[in-house]
Design a protein around this motif. Structure first.
Motif, short mmCIF file in Angstrom:
data_model
loop_
_atom_site.label_atom_id
_atom_site.label_comp_id
_atom_site.label_asym_id
_atom_site.label_seq_id
_atom_site.Cartn_x
_atom_site.Cartn_y
_atom_site.Cartn_z
N ARG A 1 3.16 12.00 7.79
CA ARG A 1 3.16 11.32 9.09
C ARG A 1 2.21 10.13 9.08
O ARG A 1 2.52 9.07 9.62
CB ARG A 1 2.75 12.33 10.17
N ALA A 2 1.04 10.30 8.43
CA ALA A 2 0.09 9.19 8.32
C ALA A 2 0.69 8.04 7.52
O ALA A 2 0.51 6.86 7.86
CB ALA A 2 -1.21 9.68 7.66
N ALA A 3 1.42 8.37 6.45
CA ALA A 3 2.07 7.32 5.66
C ALA A 3 3.05 6.55 6.53
O ALA A 3 3.16 5.32 6.43
CB ALA A 3 2.78 7.94 4.46
N GLY A 4 3.78 7.26 7.37
CA GLY A 4 4.70 6.59 8.27
C GLY A 4 4.01 5.62 9.20
O GLY A 4 4.58 4.59 9.57
N VAL B 1 10.19 2.98 8.50
CA VAL B 1 9.81 4.13 7.68
C VAL B 1 9.51 3.64 6.26
O VAL B 1 10.28 2.87 5.69
CB VAL B 1 10.94 5.18 7.65
N PRO B 2 8.37 4.02 5.70
CA PRO B 2 8.05 3.58 4.32
C PRO B 2 9.09 4.07 3.32
O PRO B 2 9.77 5.09 3.54
CB PRO B 2 6.68 4.22 4.05
N ALA C 1 4.60 2.63 1.33
CA ALA C 1 5.30 3.62 0.51
C ALA C 1 4.59 4.96 0.64
O ALA C 1 3.37 5.02 0.80
CB ALA C 1 5.34 3.20 -0.96
N ALA C 2 5.37 6.03 0.57
CA ALA C 2 4.83 7.39 0.47
C ALA C 2 5.10 7.87 -0.94
O ALA C 2 6.24 7.79 -1.41
CB ALA C 2 5.48 8.31 1.49
N THR D 1 0.84 -1.20 0.00
CA THR D 1 0.00 0.00 0.00
C THR D 1 0.87 1.25 0.00
O THR D 1 1.93 1.29 0.64
CB THR D 1 -0.92 0.04 1.22
N GLY D 2 0.42 2.25 -0.74
CA GLY D 2 1.10 3.54 -0.77
C GLY D 2 0.11 4.65 -0.48
O GLY D 2 -1.09 4.51 -0.72
#
Length: 278
Positions: free
Chosen positions: A121-124, A159-160, A129-130, A110-111
């Motif tokens: 921050r939400a991606a983290g 960390v993504p 992936a960001a 998921t990215g």
């Protein structure tokens, strides 16, 4: 929305182009999480490779047009959506919740599309992936990566990886880089969230003047223009800033000069990148 990204990938897989694929952002309000999970897993099966399902919340006006009102919190909506997709793709258990049937496949990552610190921050916290679009390399390094690291630390997870889409065009006779940048990015340059990101990165832009925004992209080196070796050097700056994967976007050339010219630019840019690495 001209042609559905995942259906195009499925068509190409059927034609024999079975390569790893990923979406920049699938707009969350267009798909239920179950459908997003099914489609992404289907691509992994059809291509024989892991698939990256990139997701994004869309603009408040777009969400309101589809659902009657915007998300109360785009960040919270993204967290909930990605967690649900990951749950649906996860192993079956006996809790009675609906999940996709167990099936061997290469995997789905998921990215989350990120422009500003809140979604980084939400991606983290939840994403593999960001995915950023039109973000200067210094901004990725100084603003997005620290926010991602903070979110990952809060969730106790790695960390993504970072995927950044970079506009580019080779300098050729009868090409105007400002026009190419405008053609490629005018819709984004008219979006307040994109121009807010660019202002945070130090560019003088405003969503009411996308033509001036296009000039700012070229002048600041966010839209890379020049000989292939210079473009390759500009792309290398993203790697040094901490970007794991760079997507070279030649949409301006494609729109103004056609497919053959766009493919020619890509070949020359990617060849220059390989030569620089060797």
């Amino acid at each position: 929305m001209s042609a559905d990204t995942q259906q195009v990938f499925a068509y190409l897989a059927g034609r024999g182009y079975r390569v790893p694929v990923g979406t920049s952002v699938v707009l969350m309000p267009l798909r239920h999480p179950m459908e997003a999970a099914i489609q992404s897993r289907s691509l992994a099966l059809l291509t024989g490779h892991p698939t990256v399902l990139g997701l994004g919340p869309a603009t408040p006006d777009f969400v309101a047009g589809l659902h009657g009102k915007p998300y109360d919190s785009p960040r919270d909506a993204c967290l909930a959506y990605l967690r649900e997709v990951r749950r649906l793709l996860g192993p079956e258990d006996d809790d009675g919740a609906i999940r996709l049937p167990s099936l061997a496949h290469p995997g789905v990552k998921t990215g989350l599309g990120v422009l500003r610190p809140a979604l980084a921050r939400a991606a983290g916290q939840v994403a593999d992936a960001a995915i950023s679009w039109m973000t200067p390399h210094g901004y990725v390094q100084d603003t997005l990566l620290p926010a991602m690291a903070k979110g990952a630390a809060e969730a106790g997870r790695p960390v993504p990886r970072v995927v950044t889409v970079v506009h580019a065009a080779v300098d050729r006779p009868h090409r105007n880089p400002y026009r190419l940048a405008y053609t490629a990015a005018r819709a984004h340059l008219a979006g307040p969230h994109y121009t807010d990101m660019l202002r945070r990165a130090g560019l003088r832009v405003h969503h009411s003047r996308p033509n001036l925004g296009a000039r700012a992209l070229v002048d600041a080196g966010v839209f890379l223009h020049g000989p292939p070796r210079e473009i390759a050097a500009g792309l290398a700056e993203y790697g040094r800033a901490g970007v794991d994967e760079i997507v070279v976007n030649v949409a301006g050339v494609y729109s103004d000069h056609g497919r053959e010219d766009a493919v020619r630019d890509l070949r020359e840019i990617l060849t220059a990148c390989r030569e620089a690495e060797s």
